[in-house]
Design an enzyme around this catalytic site. Sequence first.
Site, PDB file in Angstrom:
ATOM      1  N   GLU A  90       3.715   4.514 -10.604  1.00 46.56           N
ATOM      2  CA  GLU A  90       3.316   3.652  -9.348  1.00 46.56           C
ATOM      3  C   GLU A  90       1.805   3.102  -9.861  1.00 46.56           C
ATOM      4  OE1 GLU A  90       5.267   2.637  -5.953  1.00 46.56           O
ATOM      5  OE2 GLU A  90       3.672   2.914  -4.993  1.00 46.56           O
ATOM      6  N   TYR A 114       1.052  -1.360  -0.086  1.00 47.22           N
ATOM      7  CA  TYR A 114       0.440  -0.093   0.022  1.00 47.22           C
ATOM      8  C   TYR A 114       0.594   1.528   0.111  1.00 47.22           C
ATOM      9  CZ  TYR A 114      -3.725  -2.863   0.676  1.00 47.22           C
ATOM     10  OH  TYR A 114      -5.167  -3.787   1.164  1.00 47.22           O
ATOM     11  N   SER A 115       0.365   2.019  -0.829  1.00 45.83           N
ATOM     12  CA  SER A 115       0.789   3.682  -0.642  1.00 45.83           C
ATOM     13  C   SER A 115       0.532   4.374   0.430  1.00 45.83           C
ATOM     14  CB  SER A 115       0.669   4.240  -1.929  1.00 45.83           C
ATOM     15  OG  SER A 115       0.893   3.687  -3.532  1.00 45.83           O
ATOM     16  N   CYS A 126       0.230   7.806 -10.092  1.00 48.88           N
ATOM     17  CA  CYS A 126      -0.402   6.788  -9.240  1.00 48.88           C
ATOM     18  C   CYS A 126      -1.629   6.440  -9.136  1.00 48.88           C
ATOM     19  CB  CYS A 126       0.459   6.788  -7.893  1.00 48.88           C
ATOM     20  SG  CYS A 126       0.086   5.697  -6.754  1.00 48.88           S
TER      21      CYS A 126
END
Length: 245
Positions: free
Chosen positions: A243, A22-23, A203
């Site tokens: 990402e 997880y970011s 992202c």
Amino acid sequence: MLHGWQGENPKKPGAPHNVRLYSIASTRYGDFFDGKTASLCVRRAVYYDPETGKEDPSKNGICSNFLCNSKPGDKIQITGPSGKIMLLPEDDPNATHIMIATGTGVAPFRGYLRRMFMESVPAYKFGGLAWLFLGVANTDSLLYDDEFSKYLKDYPDNFRYNRALSREQKNKSGGKMYVQDKIEEYSDEIFKLLDNGAHIYFCGLKGMMPGIQDTLKKVAEQRGESWEEKLSQLKKNKQWHVEVY
Ligand code: A2P
């Protein structure tokens, strides 16, 4: 990124679950500036059978549901952070950062923007331009909109914020409004900023990248530039950060 998980892997009895990534949506100081919290932006993954349209709980996302069902005080095993692609380059506090997010992909940018506009860190006084493009389904699914709107009010010269509400707005061809449509709308400015060294970050959904690449290629061609050359230059200069998942 964080790896958040515990429990037994149903496919490998006795073994732990695979790590999930997880970011992180906060900075190193956390949400209370004491370095004791880390925020994640997690969406519960619910599976609907494409034929019946009914929810099939056996196929729901294990980790996202585990996290969303957890209660304050629960102990959760985490590891990380890992990966450097999405670290905010801080060498130039006056740089331009163009951020493109779909859904929970906004997480790292929420951290960047806190660092730029909310935290008072002597080593990093942001004086550049941060420009966020956020794509979500509708107004109700906007994330951190209060924080972003406040930055807009307080730092109008340093922050820009454009939203693509796919199920509420239409693009110029009458289709869904996606982040790539917003990129196209502002492409002249974006290309100029990139030519002047801006960082660009993506992202969120993997599916957004082909549409974005097509848009950027089309714009480059209209400008008489080769997108392939431009992209390789951006990558070489470390201006291009992706990402997606
Ligand atoms: P939509 O679901 O209306 O097609 P999610 O909430 O699933 O993470 O999605 C975040 C946003 O990204 C939604 O607005 C979604 O639109 C949009 N989206 C879905 N597919 C793409 C794509 N290929 N390119 C850009 N945006 C997309």
